[in-house]
Design a protein around this motif. Structure first.
Motif, PDB file in Angstrom:
ATOM      1  N   LEU A  90       0.841  -1.196   0.000  1.00 26.42           N
ATOM      2  CA  LEU A  90       0.000   0.000   0.000  1.00 26.42           C
ATOM      3  C   LEU A  90       0.874   1.243   0.000  1.00 26.42           C
ATOM      4  O   LEU A  90       1.850   1.313   0.753  1.00 26.42           O
ATOM      5  CB  LEU A  90      -0.877   0.031   1.262  1.00 26.42           C
ATOM      6  CG  LEU A  90      -1.863  -1.105   1.474  1.00 26.42           C
ATOM      7  CD1 LEU A  90      -2.458  -1.035   2.880  1.00 26.42           C
ATOM      8  CD2 LEU A  90      -2.965  -1.049   0.426  1.00 26.42           C
ATOM      9  N   LYS A  91       0.527   2.206  -0.826  1.00 26.96           N
ATOM     10  CA  LYS A  91       1.152   3.525  -0.757  1.00 26.96           C
ATOM     11  C   LYS A  91       0.236   4.359   0.121  1.00 26.96           C
ATOM     12  O   LYS A  91      -0.937   4.534  -0.174  1.00 26.96           O
ATOM     13  CB  LYS A  91       1.294   4.147  -2.138  1.00 26.96           C
ATOM     14  CG  LYS A  91       1.968   5.514  -2.085  1.00 26.96           C
ATOM     15  CD  LYS A  91       2.441   5.971  -3.446  1.00 26.96           C
ATOM     16  CE  LYS A  91       3.133   7.306  -3.466  1.00 26.96           C
ATOM     17  NZ  LYS A  91       3.571   7.903  -2.257  1.00 26.96           N
ATOM     18  N   VAL A  92       0.776   4.838   1.220  1.00 22.58           N
ATOM     19  CA  VAL A  92       0.019   5.636   2.179  1.00 22.58           C
ATOM     20  C   VAL A  92       0.825   6.903   2.435  1.00 22.58           C
ATOM     21  O   VAL A  92       1.906   6.835   3.020  1.00 22.58           O
ATOM     22  CB  VAL A  92      -0.208   4.878   3.510  1.00 22.58           C
ATOM     23  CG1 VAL A  92      -1.185   5.628   4.393  1.00 22.58           C
ATOM     24  CG2 VAL A  92      -0.680   3.448   3.277  1.00 22.58           C
ATOM     25  N   GLY A  93       0.310   8.042   1.973  1.00 21.50           N
ATOM     26  CA  GLY A  93       1.086   9.281   2.098  1.00 21.50           C
ATOM     27  C   GLY A  93       2.417   9.109   1.388  1.00 21.50           C
ATOM     28  O   GLY A  93       2.462   8.655   0.242  1.00 21.50           O
ATOM     29  N   GLU A  94       3.497   9.438   2.079  1.00 22.23           N
ATOM     30  CA  GLU A  94       4.842   9.296   1.501  1.00 22.23           C
ATOM     31  C   GLU A  94       5.386   7.873   1.612  1.00 22.23           C
ATOM     32  O   GLU A  94       6.422   7.569   1.049  1.00 22.23           O
ATOM     33  CB  GLU A  94       5.825  10.243   2.216  1.00 22.23           C
ATOM     34  CG  GLU A  94       5.518  11.704   2.064  1.00 22.23           C
ATOM     35  CD  GLU A  94       6.462  12.595   2.864  1.00 22.23           C
ATOM     36  OE1 GLU A  94       6.374  13.812   2.699  1.00 22.23           O
ATOM     37  OE2 GLU A  94       7.298  12.083   3.653  1.00 22.23           O
ATOM     38  N   THR A  95       4.700   7.010   2.346  1.00 22.85           N
ATOM     39  CA  THR A  95       5.239   5.689   2.665  1.00 22.85           C
ATOM     40  C   THR A  95       4.757   4.600   1.716  1.00 22.85           C
ATOM     41  O   THR A  95       3.769   4.765   1.012  1.00 22.85           O
ATOM     42  CB  THR A  95       4.842   5.243   4.091  1.00 22.85           C
ATOM     43  OG1 THR A  95       3.472   4.865   4.093  1.00 22.85           O
ATOM     44  CG2 THR A  95       5.096   6.334   5.112  1.00 22.85           C
ATOM     45  N   ILE A  96       5.455   3.480   1.768  1.00 22.10           N
ATOM     46  CA  ILE A  96       4.958   2.228   1.206  1.00 22.10           C
ATOM     47  C   ILE A  96       5.001   1.215   2.346  1.00 22.10           C
ATOM     48  O   ILE A  96       6.001   1.120   3.070  1.00 22.10           O
ATOM     49  CB  ILE A  96       5.784   1.746  -0.003  1.00 22.10           C
ATOM     50  CG1 ILE A  96       5.632   2.746  -1.147  1.00 22.10           C
ATOM     51  CG2 ILE A  96       5.335   0.342  -0.441  1.00 22.10           C
ATOM     52  CD1 ILE A  96       6.439   2.439  -2.380  1.00 22.10           C
ATOM     53  N   MET A  97       3.897   0.508   2.524  1.00 21.23           N
ATOM     54  CA  MET A  97       3.778  -0.503   3.577  1.00 21.23           C
ATOM     55  C   MET A  97       3.362  -1.824   2.960  1.00 21.23           C
ATOM     56  O   MET A  97       2.773  -1.857   1.883  1.00 21.23           O
ATOM     57  CB  MET A  97       2.721  -0.080   4.599  1.00 21.23           C
ATOM     58  CG  MET A  97       3.048   1.194   5.303  1.00 21.23           C
ATOM     59  SD  MET A  97       1.857   1.510   6.607  1.00 21.23           S
ATOM     60  CE  MET A  97       2.345   3.175   7.037  1.00 21.23           C
ATOM     61  N   GLU A  98       3.681  -2.898   3.663  1.00 18.92           N
ATOM     62  CA  GLU A  98       3.269  -4.230   3.243  1.00 18.92           C
ATOM     63  C   GLU A  98       2.402  -4.852   4.323  1.00 18.92           C
ATOM     64  O   GLU A  98       2.782  -4.875   5.505  1.00 18.92           O
ATOM     65  CB  GLU A  98       4.493  -5.115   3.001  1.00 18.92           C
ATOM     66  CG  GLU A  98       4.128  -6.502   2.529  1.00 18.92           C
ATOM     67  CD  GLU A  98       5.345  -7.378   2.265  1.00 18.92           C
ATOM     68  OE1 GLU A  98       5.209  -8.598   2.398  1.00 18.92           O
ATOM     69  OE2 GLU A  98       6.419  -6.838   1.948  1.00 18.92           O
ATOM     70  N   VAL A  99       1.227  -5.343   3.923  1.00 16.28           N
ATOM     71  CA  VAL A  99       0.310  -5.981   4.861  1.00 16.28           C
ATOM     72  C   VAL A  99       0.949  -7.280   5.360  1.00 16.28           C
ATOM     73  O   VAL A  99       1.372  -8.122   4.570  1.00 16.28           O
ATOM     74  CB  VAL A  99      -1.054  -6.271   4.195  1.00 16.28           C
ATOM     75  CG1 VAL A  99      -1.972  -7.024   5.149  1.00 16.28           C
ATOM     76  CG2 VAL A  99      -1.704  -4.975   3.716  1.00 16.28           C
ATOM     77  N   THR A 100       1.015  -7.434   6.682  1.00 17.38           N
ATOM     78  CA  THR A 100       1.665  -8.597   7.285  1.00 17.38           C
ATOM     79  C   THR A 100       0.696  -9.502   8.039  1.00 17.38           C
ATOM     80  O   THR A 100       1.008 -10.655   8.301  1.00 17.38           O
ATOM     81  CB  THR A 100       2.764  -8.150   8.273  1.00 17.38           C
ATOM     82  OG1 THR A 100       2.167  -7.292   9.250  1.00 17.38           O
ATOM     83  CG2 THR A 100       3.890  -7.428   7.551  1.00 17.38           C
ATOM     84  N   GLN A 101      -0.473  -8.975   8.416  1.00 16.61           N
ATOM     85  CA  GLN A 101      -1.418  -9.770   9.203  1.00 16.61           C
ATOM     86  C   GLN A 101      -2.804  -9.155   9.082  1.00 16.61           C
ATOM     87  O   GLN A 101      -2.950  -7.937   9.067  1.00 16.61           O
ATOM     88  CB  GLN A 101      -0.977  -9.781  10.671  1.00 16.61           C
ATOM     89  CG  GLN A 101      -1.808 -10.670  11.565  1.00 16.61           C
ATOM     90  CD  GLN A 101      -1.233 -10.747  12.978  1.00 16.61           C
ATOM     91  OE1 GLN A 101      -0.030 -10.752  13.168  1.00 16.61           O
ATOM     92  NE2 GLN A 101      -2.105 -10.809  13.960  1.00 16.61           N
ATOM     93  N   ILE A 102      -3.818 -10.019   9.010  1.00 13.33           N
ATOM     94  CA  ILE A 102      -5.211  -9.589   9.024  1.00 13.33           C
ATOM     95  C   ILE A 102      -5.793 -10.024  10.357  1.00 13.33           C
ATOM     96  O   ILE A 102      -5.753 -11.203  10.701  1.00 13.33           O
ATOM     97  CB  ILE A 102      -6.028 -10.242   7.876  1.00 13.33           C
ATOM     98  CG1 ILE A 102      -5.334 -10.089   6.520  1.00 13.33           C
ATOM     99  CG2 ILE A 102      -7.457  -9.696   7.852  1.00 13.33           C
ATOM    100  CD1 ILE A 102      -5.161  -8.697   6.008  1.00 13.33           C
ATOM    101  N   GLY A 103      -6.300  -9.073  11.130  1.00 14.35           N
ATOM    102  CA  GLY A 103      -6.872  -9.392  12.428  1.00 14.35           C
ATOM    103  C   GLY A 103      -5.815  -9.804  13.439  1.00 14.35           C
ATOM    104  O   GLY A 103      -4.623  -9.820  13.143  1.00 14.35           O
ATOM    105  N   LYS A 104      -6.279 -10.110  14.649  1.00 13.63           N
ATOM    106  CA  LYS A 104      -5.371 -10.524  15.724  1.00 13.63           C
ATOM    107  C   LYS A 104      -6.187 -11.152  16.831  1.00 13.63           C
ATOM    108  O   LYS A 104      -7.412 -11.057  16.842  1.00 13.63           O
ATOM    109  CB  LYS A 104      -4.589  -9.326  16.265  1.00 13.63           C
ATOM    110  CG  LYS A 104      -5.465  -8.335  17.022  1.00 13.63           C
ATOM    111  CD  LYS A 104      -4.627  -7.240  17.646  1.00 13.63           C
ATOM    112  CE  LYS A 104      -5.492  -6.386  18.551  1.00 13.63           C
ATOM    113  NZ  LYS A 104      -5.023  -6.312  19.897  1.00 13.63           N
TER     114      LYS A 104
END
Length: 146
Positions: A90-104
């Motif tokens: 995901l590109k969020v603002g200036e960042t790029i993130m990678e989804v690592t977990q759904i829920g907890k």
């Protein structure tokens, strides 16, 4: 198609507590949101929750909920987060993130569950790690890259 965006950036000094909205946040690689209790070198550096999920709890009669009530770092709208597969970038603002977990798993005695009677984060919140650092603020676009 509606553009997905950031509604709020939220931070807290202690884990398991609702977070407070801030004007903008710096998200660092191998850390997450600088100054947040959940920041650190692990796979759940950043938590995201959609307004769509928060609205489900509001419909149960809990209308006093604000962004950060479920201890999410980033409150979003326009993208069903929990439908994204692990590994999504995901590109969020200036960042790029990678989804690592759904829920907890929700721990008992959670201040959020005590306040709301239900915590949607374990079912519909997602977690990510920061790949490209930068600033995120409310109004920034949230874009799925893959």
């Amino acid at each position: 198609m509606k553009v997905a965006k950031v509604v709020a950036i939220n931070i807290s000094e202690e884990k398991g507590q609702p977070k407070q909205a801030i004007d903008k946040g710096y998200f660092a690689v191998n850390c997450g949101l600088r100054g947040d209790a959940h920041a650190g070198e692990w796979h759940r550096q950043v938590s995201l929750l959609g307004n769509e999920s928060i609205d489900k709890i509001k419909k149960l009669g809990f209308d006093n909920l604000a962004t950060g009530s479920f201890a999410e770092n980033i409150t979003t709208e326009g993208l069903i987060l929990y439908e994204l597969p692990v590994g999504t970038k995901l590109k969020v603002g200036e960042t790029i993130m990678e989804v690592t977990q759904i829920g907890k798993e929700c721990h008992m005695g959670c201040a959020i569950r005590e306040k709301t009677g239900d915590c949607v984060m374990p079912r519909e919140g997602i977690f990510a790690k920061v790949i490209t650092p930068g600033w995120i603020k409310p109004g920034d676009v949230l874009e799925r890259l893959n």
